[in-house]
Every structure is written in structure tokens, then in C-alpha cells.
Design a protein around this motif. Structure first.
Motif, mmCIF file in Angstrom:
data_model
loop_
_atom_site.group_PDB
_atom_site.id
_atom_site.type_symbol
_atom_site.label_atom_id
_atom_site.label_comp_id
_atom_site.label_asym_id
_atom_site.label_seq_id
_atom_site.Cartn_x
_atom_site.Cartn_y
_atom_site.Cartn_z
ATOM 1 N N TRP A 1 0.845 -1.188 0.000
ATOM 2 C CA TRP A 1 0.000 0.000 0.000
ATOM 3 C C TRP A 1 0.884 1.242 0.000
ATOM 4 C CZ3 TRP A 1 -5.435 -0.738 0.423
ATOM 5 C CH2 TRP A 1 -5.817 -2.067 0.657
ATOM 6 N N VAL A 2 0.489 2.245 -0.779
ATOM 7 C CA VAL A 2 1.287 3.458 -0.909
ATOM 8 C C VAL A 2 0.393 4.682 -0.745
ATOM 9 C CG1 VAL A 2 2.861 4.776 -2.394
ATOM 10 C CG2 VAL A 2 2.808 2.268 -2.545
ATOM 11 N N VAL A 3 0.890 5.680 -0.031
ATOM 12 C CA VAL A 3 0.245 6.993 -0.008
ATOM 13 C C VAL A 3 1.338 8.019 -0.275
ATOM 14 C CG1 VAL A 3 0.457 7.225 2.509
ATOM 15 C CG2 VAL A 3 -1.211 8.597 1.270
ATOM 16 N N THR A 4 1.051 8.971 -1.161
ATOM 17 C CA THR A 4 2.084 9.888 -1.631
ATOM 18 C C THR A 4 1.493 11.257 -1.904
ATOM 19 O OG1 THR A 4 3.838 10.096 -3.296
ATOM 20 C CG2 THR A 4 1.753 9.209 -4.052
ATOM 21 N N GLY A 5 2.330 12.284 -1.814
ATOM 22 C CA GLY A 5 1.808 13.628 -2.042
ATOM 23 C C GLY A 5 2.869 14.704 -1.895
ATOM 24 N N PRO A 6 2.451 15.979 -1.948
ATOM 25 C CA PRO A 6 3.374 17.106 -1.853
ATOM 26 C C PRO A 6 3.515 17.634 -0.430
ATOM 27 C CG PRO A 6 1.225 17.906 -2.507
ATOM 28 C CD PRO A 6 1.083 16.415 -2.321
ATOM 29 N N TYR B 1 8.336 16.345 -1.619
ATOM 30 C CA TYR B 1 7.366 15.296 -1.954
ATOM 31 C C TYR B 1 7.587 14.134 -0.987
ATOM 32 C CZ TYR B 1 8.873 17.967 -6.022
ATOM 33 O OH TYR B 1 9.312 18.979 -6.843
ATOM 34 N N TYR B 2 6.497 13.478 -0.594
ATOM 35 C CA TYR B 2 6.621 12.351 0.327
ATOM 36 C C TYR B 2 6.012 11.095 -0.282
ATOM 37 C CZ TYR B 2 1.639 12.804 1.484
ATOM 38 O OH TYR B 2 0.268 12.842 1.407
ATOM 39 N N LYS B 3 6.469 9.957 0.202
ATOM 40 C CA LYS B 3 5.917 8.660 -0.199
ATOM 41 C C LYS B 3 6.031 7.719 0.988
ATOM 42 C CE LYS B 3 6.800 7.432 -4.413
ATOM 43 N NZ LYS B 3 5.480 7.632 -5.061
ATOM 44 N N ILE B 4 4.910 7.103 1.370
ATOM 45 C CA ILE B 4 4.869 6.174 2.496
ATOM 46 C C ILE B 4 4.385 4.823 1.985
ATOM 47 C CG2 ILE B 4 3.903 5.701 4.776
ATOM 48 C CD1 ILE B 4 3.364 8.737 5.018
ATOM 49 N N MET B 5 5.110 3.754 2.328
ATOM 50 C CA MET B 5 4.764 2.397 1.899
ATOM 51 C C MET B 5 4.453 1.539 3.120
ATOM 52 S SD MET B 5 7.790 1.800 -0.887
ATOM 53 C CE MET B 5 8.316 3.142 -1.947
ATOM 54 N N ALA B 6 3.418 0.724 3.012
ATOM 55 C CA ALA B 6 3.030 -0.178 4.099
ATOM 56 C C ALA B 6 2.886 -1.592 3.558
ATOM 57 C CB ALA B 6 1.719 0.283 4.735
ATOM 58 N N VAL C 1 6.802 -0.399 7.612
ATOM 59 C CA VAL C 1 6.556 0.870 6.930
ATOM 60 C C VAL C 1 7.891 1.486 6.511
ATOM 61 C CG1 VAL C 1 5.823 3.264 7.318
ATOM 62 C CG2 VAL C 1 4.345 1.379 8.022
ATOM 63 N N MET C 2 7.887 2.087 5.322
ATOM 64 C CA MET C 2 8.992 2.940 4.888
ATOM 65 C C MET C 2 8.415 4.284 4.474
ATOM 66 S SD MET C 2 11.796 0.888 2.571
ATOM 67 C CE MET C 2 10.645 0.540 1.243
ATOM 68 N N ALA C 3 9.076 5.370 4.839
ATOM 69 C CA ALA C 3 8.626 6.706 4.464
ATOM 70 C C ALA C 3 9.795 7.478 3.865
ATOM 71 C CB ALA C 3 8.070 7.449 5.677
ATOM 72 N N PHE C 4 9.526 8.195 2.775
ATOM 73 C CA PHE C 4 10.552 8.957 2.071
ATOM 74 C C PHE C 4 10.123 10.418 1.974
ATOM 75 C CE2 PHE C 4 10.627 4.629 0.549
ATOM 76 C CZ PHE C 4 11.970 4.301 0.465
ATOM 77 N N LEU C 5 11.076 11.310 2.136
ATOM 78 C CA LEU C 5 10.851 12.740 1.959
ATOM 79 C C LEU C 5 11.919 13.247 1.001
ATOM 80 C CD1 LEU C 5 9.293 15.317 2.853
ATOM 81 C CD2 LEU C 5 11.053 15.605 4.616
ATOM 82 N N VAL C 6 11.485 13.750 -0.155
ATOM 83 C CA VAL C 6 12.414 14.195 -1.202
ATOM 84 C C VAL C 6 12.163 15.675 -1.468
ATOM 85 C CG1 VAL C 6 13.213 13.830 -3.558
ATOM 86 C CG2 VAL C 6 12.342 11.886 -2.236
ATOM 87 N N GLU C 7 13.140 16.523 -1.161
ATOM 88 C CA GLU C 7 12.979 17.950 -1.389
ATOM 89 C C GLU C 7 13.010 18.251 -2.894
ATOM 90 O OE1 GLU C 7 17.390 17.273 -0.301
ATOM 91 O OE2 GLU C 7 15.415 16.373 0.097
#
Length: 330
Positions: free
Chosen positions: A222-227, A246-251, A260-266
Motif C-alpha cells: 500500500w502506498v500513499v504519496t503527495g506534496p 514530496y513524500y511517499k509512504i509504503m506499508a 513501513v517505509m517513508a521517504f521525503l524528497v525535497e
């Protein structure tokens, strides 16, 4: 004579292997240098910088994908929360408001859309195993979403310097939900302004590893992503707000546990940055966005899983071998 010919071929092969290893080592060393050092080379000698940087990125990316160091962010579960359009419930708005959100349901994903920002604040989707990763033709243009008041158009991004960045990605949705799902990813309600060097490297690579590896080898992800917006918020000439990151969270559920993994990309993230270098906690993304993720999880599970940062990318080599050799999903 034949023996000499074979010896020559072996020596030639050995020389080629040595050169390949040497080039790989130089690429990794160059890639590992601080960006402040590499940036002048990127600016004035791109013909040197780009091949070395890309090779180093690919080599270290493969190493990171093995997950041989670090640990998962993981917590036991008493029951599954893999139901509905988002894992653990749709993200909910907290105290940092960007206008009222409109929830838009599509064939393969759900979007929380902000009329004020003319952006989706989140997009949630599920990726699972499929027999084939073949897709139909990619749509040639993006369309305004009649369900929104903003009705952002394809041309609103033209000559802006920003890519039309998919939140629910074209490839992952097309391979799981077919042509209708693919077409819906080209609605402008699924799009944010994204810097080209992010959209076309680290962001694309994250999307592809989910679609081609995690979603197949791990049964479902499962993924949730956004700005992420920061004040003062810039806008395109058309009024579309420009994210700062931008962020992306995986479950993923595995053997009675959630990881869970979470990413934050400037937005100004250096080109070819390794995804592992952008791992953060879910709490950090909640702090920046004002959103509450996984709201249906028990409070103690939320506190445990959201406060920690994963120490590695999810290892895919062994699950991938089992999948391709025996047809097993983990």
C-alpha cells in the motif's frame, strides 16, 4: 596456435573485466563525494559527471536494494488493516489546513484534493501481483478533472519549468487496473508540479521498484504519496501551488506484522540521490503536511510505527528468487 588464441581471448576478457570493475569503483567513489564538489563538474563538464554519477547511483542503488544492512521499521499486529482504499484508513486532515479536501475515488486509487492549492494533498493506491506487466499506450495528454472546481488544465504547466508529476503512477495503476485506471492517472487532480530531475530519477525509480518488485514479490503493498508545502508558497502563473518537497509512504503486512517505509524528497534534491538517503519517519511527514496517516490503526501501533525511521530498503533478492523460481509470493 589455437592455444595462443585462447590465451589471448582469456587475457582480453580479463582486461575487460578489470576495466569494468575499475570504472565501477571510480563511479562509486565519485558518486560518494559531497555534492558541493561534484556540482562544478556537473555544471562545466557534464560529459564526465553524468556517466560517472549515473553509474555510481545504479551500483549503490542495487546494493541498497539488497537490504543487507540496517533494519525494518516493524511492529506486530493483532489483526489485518489491509482493507478499503487506503491501508489503515484514508489520511485525515489535522490542524494545518490548505482548504477543505475533496476525496476523489478512481478505478485504482483515491485522491484527497485541495481546491485552494490546486494539488492533490495525498493519493493512495495498492499494488499487487499480476501475471503480466504489459500496459497499453500511454495517453498523449492530461485532462482537467470535472469533479474539481479548480479544473487545472494540461496547458497550465506548459513552459513552467516543472513536470506534471503523477502521484498515483501511470505504470503501477495501468498494470493492475487496465486502461481505465491508466487514463484516470492522467487527470490533473492526480498531478503536482515536480522538478524534472526528481521526477525522472529518484521518484521514477521509487515508483518502479514498488510496481515491479515490492508489489509482486510481497503479494501486495500500500502506498500513499503527495506534496509538502512550505511558506511562502510559490505558484505557477496559472495559480497552481508549487511544493517544496514530496513524500511517499509504503506499508506492507508480513507474518502478522506491519512494516513501513517513508521517504521525503525535497524539490531541489541533488540529481541521482539514493532513495535510502531520503528515509524519514512518518511523524516527520505528518509534522510537515498536517495530515494524519493510518488513523484506523490502534494508537499504540501508530506511536510505535510512526516515530521510527526505517534503516534500510525492503530486501527483494530472496523473495524475488522464490517468486521467479517457484511462483511464491511472500
Amino acid at each position: 596456435m589455437m592455444g595462443l588464441f585462447k590465451l589471448f581471448r582469456l587475457r582480453r576478457l580479463a582486461a575487460l573485466v578489470f576495466l569494468a570493475l575499475a570504472y565501477g569503483a571510480v563511479s562509486v567513489v565519485y558518486y560518494s563525494l559531497p555534492w558541493e564538489f561534484r556540482r562544478p563538474v556537473n555544471d562545466y563538464a557534464p560529459w564526465i559527471d553524468q556517466p560517472l554519477r549515473k553509474s555510481g547511483y545504479r551500483i549503490l542503488g542495487l546494493w541498497d536494494g539488497l537490504g543487507w544492512s540496517g533494519s525494518d521499521c516493524r511492529v506486530p499486529l493483532e489483526r489485518s488493516f489491509a482493507n478499503g482504499p487506503a491501508y489503515g484508513g484514508l489520511p485525515s486532515q489535522g490542524f494545518k489546513l490548505f482548504g477543505r479536501l475533496t476525496v476523489l475515488e478512481n478505478q485504482g486509487f483515491t485522491v484527497g484534493y485541495s481546491e485552494k492549492m490546486c494539488n492533490p494533498l495525498w493519493a493512495s493506491y495498492r499494488v499487487f501481483d499480476v501475471p503480466s506487466l504489459e500496459t497499453g499506450p500511454r495517453p498523449s495528454s492530461f485532462k482537467a478533472d470535472a469533479r474539481t472546481q479548480a479544473k487545472v488544465k494540461h496547458d497550465d504547466y506548459t513552459n513552467s519549468g516543472y513536470d506534471r508529476g503523477h502521484m498515483a503512477p501511470n505504470f503501477a495503476i495501468a498494470t493492475r487496473y487496465g486502461a481505465e485506471g491508466q487514463n484516470e492517472t492522467f487527470l490533473m487532480s492526480n498531478i503536482i508540479p515536480q522538478t524534472p530531475h526528481v521526477n525522472r530519477t529518484i521518484w521514477k525509480d521509487l515508483e518502479m521498484v514498488v510496481a515491479k518488485r515490492y508489489g509482486r514479490y510481497f503479494k501486495e503493498v500500500w502506498v500513499v504519496t503527495g506534496p509538502v508545502f512550505r511558506e511562502p508558497v510559490g505558484r505557477l502563473g496559472s495559480g497552481v501551488a508549487i511544493p517544496a518537497a514530496y513524500y511517499k509512504i509504503m506499508a506492507d503486512e508480513d507474518a502478522g506484522a506491519l512494516r513501513v517505509m517513508a521517504f521525503l524528497v525535497e524539490s531541489d534534491c541533488p540529481p541521482y540521490t539514493r532513495p535510502r538517503m531520503r528515509l524519514v519517519s512518518v511523524d516527520r511527514i505528518e509534522e510537515l503536511t498536517g495530515l494524519d496517516f493510518f488513523p484506523e490503526l490502534p494508537k499504540e501501533v501508530q506511536v510505535s510505527i510512526e516515530s521510527r525511521t526505517a534503516g534500510r530498503l525492503w530486501p527483494w533478492l530472496v523473495p524475488g528468487a522464490r517468486y521467479h523460481l517457484f511462483g511464491e509470493t511472500r
